[in-house]
Design a protein around this motif. Structure first.
Motif, PDB file in Angstrom:
ATOM      1  N   SER A   1      45.824  70.972 -17.232  1.00 27.80           N
ATOM      2  CA  SER A   1      44.689  71.882 -17.033  1.00 27.80           C
ATOM      3  C   SER A   1      45.031  73.041 -16.104  1.00 27.80           C
ATOM      4  O   SER A   1      44.432  74.117 -16.198  1.00 27.80           O
ATOM      5  N   VAL A   2      46.010  72.855 -15.200  1.00 29.05           N
ATOM      6  CA  VAL A   2      46.367  73.910 -14.257  1.00 29.05           C
ATOM      7  C   VAL A   2      47.010  75.094 -14.987  1.00 29.05           C
ATOM      8  O   VAL A   2      46.823  76.259 -14.605  1.00 29.05           O
ATOM      9  N   TYR A   3      47.761  74.813 -16.044  1.00 26.23           N
ATOM     10  CA  TYR A   3      48.333  75.904 -16.839  1.00 26.23           C
ATOM     11  C   TYR A   3      47.225  76.805 -17.382  1.00 26.23           C
ATOM     12  O   TYR A   3      47.412  78.009 -17.533  1.00 26.23           O
ATOM     13  N   TRP A   4      46.068  76.200 -17.658  1.00 23.65           N
ATOM     14  CA  TRP A   4      44.944  76.963 -18.194  1.00 23.65           C
ATOM     15  C   TRP A   4      44.205  77.727 -17.101  1.00 23.65           C
ATOM     16  O   TRP A   4      43.487  78.683 -17.379  1.00 23.65           O
ATOM     17  N   GLY A   5      44.405  77.328 -15.844  1.00 23.93           N
ATOM     18  CA  GLY A   5      43.917  78.133 -14.735  1.00 23.93           C
ATOM     19  C   GLY A   5      44.613  79.484 -14.695  1.00 23.93           C
ATOM     20  O   GLY A   5      44.013  80.507 -14.331  1.00 23.93           O
ATOM     21  N   VAL A   6      45.903  79.519 -15.072  1.00 21.79           N
ATOM     22  CA  VAL A   6      46.644  80.773 -15.170  1.00 21.79           C
ATOM     23  C   VAL A   6      45.999  81.676 -16.228  1.00 21.79           C
ATOM     24  O   VAL A   6      45.885  82.897 -16.041  1.00 21.79           O
ATOM     25  N   ILE A   7      45.553  81.074 -17.319  1.00 23.51           N
ATOM     26  CA  ILE A   7      44.868  81.836 -18.367  1.00 23.51           C
ATOM     27  C   ILE A   7      43.591  82.477 -17.817  1.00 23.51           C
ATOM     28  O   ILE A   7      43.300  83.653 -18.071  1.00 23.51           O
ATOM     29  N   GLU A   8      42.817  81.720 -17.059  1.00 25.55           N
ATOM     30  CA  GLU A   8      41.591  82.247 -16.472  1.00 25.55           C
ATOM     31  C   GLU A   8      41.893  83.405 -15.522  1.00 25.55           C
ATOM     32  O   GLU A   8      41.144  84.390 -15.477  1.00 25.55           O
ATOM     33  N   GLU A   9      42.975  83.298 -14.756  1.00 26.41           N
ATOM     34  CA  GLU A   9      43.362  84.384 -13.860  1.00 26.41           C
ATOM     35  C   GLU A   9      43.641  85.664 -14.651  1.00 26.41           C
ATOM     36  O   GLU A   9      43.212  86.760 -14.263  1.00 26.41           O
ATOM     37  N   TYR A  10      44.333  85.518 -15.771  1.00 22.22           N
ATOM     38  CA  TYR A  10      44.630  86.693 -16.591  1.00 22.22           C
ATOM     39  C   TYR A  10      43.360  87.268 -17.216  1.00 22.22           C
ATOM     40  O   TYR A  10      43.146  88.485 -17.204  1.00 22.22           O
ATOM     41  N   LEU A  11      42.511  86.411 -17.754  1.00 15.44           N
ATOM     42  CA  LEU A  11      41.297  86.890 -18.417  1.00 15.44           C
ATOM     43  C   LEU A  11      40.362  87.607 -17.445  1.00 15.44           C
ATOM     44  O   LEU A  11      39.569  88.460 -17.853  1.00 15.44           O
ATOM     45  N   ASN A  12      40.465  87.282 -16.163  1.00 12.65           N
ATOM     46  CA  ASN A  12      39.654  87.984 -15.165  1.00 12.65           C
ATOM     47  C   ASN A  12      39.997  89.469 -15.119  1.00 12.65           C
ATOM     48  O   ASN A  12      39.162  90.290 -14.726  1.00 12.65           O
ATOM     49  N   THR A  13      41.217  89.817 -15.537  1.00 11.93           N
ATOM     50  CA  THR A  13      41.638  91.227 -15.576  1.00 11.93           C
ATOM     51  C   THR A  13      41.376  91.868 -16.929  1.00 11.93           C
ATOM     52  O   THR A  13      41.578  93.079 -17.084  1.00 11.93           O
ATOM     53  N   ARG A  14      40.952  91.063 -17.913  1.00 11.82           N
ATOM     54  CA  ARG A  14      40.737  91.563 -19.271  1.00 11.82           C
ATOM     55  C   ARG A  14      39.369  91.114 -19.796  1.00 11.82           C
ATOM     56  O   ARG A  14      39.278  90.331 -20.754  1.00 11.82           O
ATOM     57  N   PRO A  15      38.281  91.599 -19.193  1.00 12.02           N
ATOM     58  CA  PRO A  15      36.951  91.199 -19.666  1.00 12.02           C
ATOM     59  C   PRO A  15      36.693  91.591 -21.115  1.00 12.02           C
ATOM     60  O   PRO A  15      35.850  90.978 -21.778  1.00 12.02           O
ATOM     61  N   ASP A  16      37.437  92.580 -21.613  1.00 10.21           N
ATOM     62  CA  ASP A  16      37.262  92.990 -23.008  1.00 10.21           C
ATOM     63  C   ASP A  16      37.607  91.868 -23.981  1.00 10.21           C
ATOM     64  O   ASP A  16      37.021  91.763 -25.064  1.00 10.21           O
ATOM     65  N   LEU A  17      38.543  91.018 -23.588  1.00 11.16           N
ATOM     66  CA  LEU A  17      38.943  89.924 -24.475  1.00 11.16           C
ATOM     67  C   LEU A  17      37.857  88.863 -24.614  1.00 11.16           C
ATOM     68  O   LEU A  17      37.834  88.116 -25.597  1.00 11.16           O
ATOM     69  N   MET A  18      36.971  88.783 -23.638  1.00 14.90           N
ATOM     70  CA  MET A  18      35.932  87.756 -23.664  1.00 14.90           C
ATOM     71  C   MET A  18      34.706  88.182 -24.460  1.00 14.90           C
ATOM     72  O   MET A  18      33.728  87.435 -24.554  1.00 14.90           O
ATOM     73  N   THR A  19      34.740  89.366 -25.048  1.00 21.97           N
ATOM     74  CA  THR A  19      33.593  89.834 -25.828  1.00 21.97           C
ATOM     75  C   THR A  19      33.655  89.360 -27.276  1.00 21.97           C
ATOM     76  O   THR A  19      32.706  89.560 -28.031  1.00 21.97           O
ATOM     77  N   ALA A  20      34.776  88.773 -27.685  1.00 20.81           N
ATOM     78  CA  ALA A  20      34.938  88.294 -29.056  1.00 20.81           C
ATOM     79  C   ALA A  20      35.547  86.897 -29.021  1.00 20.81           C
ATOM     80  O   ALA A  20      36.123  86.491 -28.006  1.00 20.81           O
TER      81      ALA A  20
END
Length: 272
Positions: A191-210
């Motif tokens: 699950s910690v590897y997926w914390g890295v994903i959350e860190e990245y997505l915090n910089t790319r809110p556009d990706l969370m719109t779809a």
């Protein structure tokens, strides 16, 4: 029961539909709690991964194989965040097998919110021998139960991803490994590897719109004290077909988890 779908494989593969109703689909519910969500109340990827691990343990216990098949490692997890599930909802989780071999299997998990929201996932799990720490044969009776939801019984491991280099990276940054990241196997928990994903997505809110698909493949474990770095590459739409022709029309981000010159894991992120 087929897993073929429309024939797409690799990173663009079509996930097997839920065989519902089916007596061998494990079906359970529990609340979405405060530690599972981000600042906006969305179920996070790392929390979804913990739920995927937990329902696996619960199903193993329910099937009666917790003592005979206690150790499993995940080699790849693919998660589709189709529609956000939000805080205080009740999660319905269903888990079933979508492919088997003698020593490993692919397991699908669908997570739905009672008030809406959908997360789909598939993980490649390897049965591990306690003494040798290598892949172990799954018992015939266990395999028989798993195969009731799939006709894929010659499952093979094929990597979808290859690590990126520092030379052409968009960025390289350290990711400290904490004591709390280490699990019972003395490795950094999945699950910690997926914390890295959350860190990245915090910089790319556009990706969370779809709807979004994220895949992580694990090569080697990360241990406490490792100097973990994340190497990021960005591939704009139309710039490459290295992820397959189906993905050439969209941007793909890769994150390579490295310790020194060793690739520990690779992630790919793209809109569905």
């Amino acid at each position: 029961m087929s897993t073929a779908g429309d024939g797409k494989q690799g990173l663009a593969k079509t996930l097997m539909p839920v065989p519902d109703p089916h007596p061998d689909v494990f079906d359970t519910q529990w609340p979405l709690r405060v530690a599972d969500v981000d600042r906006e109340g969305r179920l996070k990827f790392d929390a979804a991964t913990r739920h995927i691990q937990d329902i696996g343990t619960d199903q193993l216990r329910e099937m009666g194989y917790e003592e005979t098949h206690p150790l499993w490692i995940v080699r790849r997890t693919m998660i589709d965040m189709v529609e956000p599930i939000v805080f205080k909802d009740i999660l319905r989780l269903r888990r079933w097998c979508s492919g088997t071999s003698n020593r490993w299997c692919e397991m699908r998990v669908r997570i739905e919110g009672r008030r809406g929201g959908l997360v789909e996932s598939e993980a490649f799990w390897i049965n591990i021998n306690r003494e040798t720490q290598g892949p172990a044969r799954i018992s015939d009776d266990f395999i028989e139960g798993l195969r009731r939801t799939t006709d894929e019984n010659r499952l093979r491991w094929k990597p979808y991803l290859k690590g990126g280099s520092r030379e052409d990276a968009a960025s390289v940054h350290r990711y400290p490994v904490r004591v709390s990241d280490i699990d019972i196997f003395d490795h950094m928990n999945n699950s910690v590897y997926w914390g890295v994903i959350e860190e990245y997505l915090n910089t790319r809110p556009d990706l969370m719109t779809a709807p979004l698909r994220v895949t992580i493949e694990h090569d080697l474990p990360v241990a406490l004290g490792d100097d973990l770095e994340i190497i990021r590459h960005e591939y704009p739409a139309g710039s490459t077909d290295k992820f397959g022709a189906e993905l050439a029309d969209r941007g793909v981000t890769t994150l390579t988890y490295v310790v020194g010159d060793e690739t520990k894991a690779v992630a790919a992120i793209f809109p569905l």
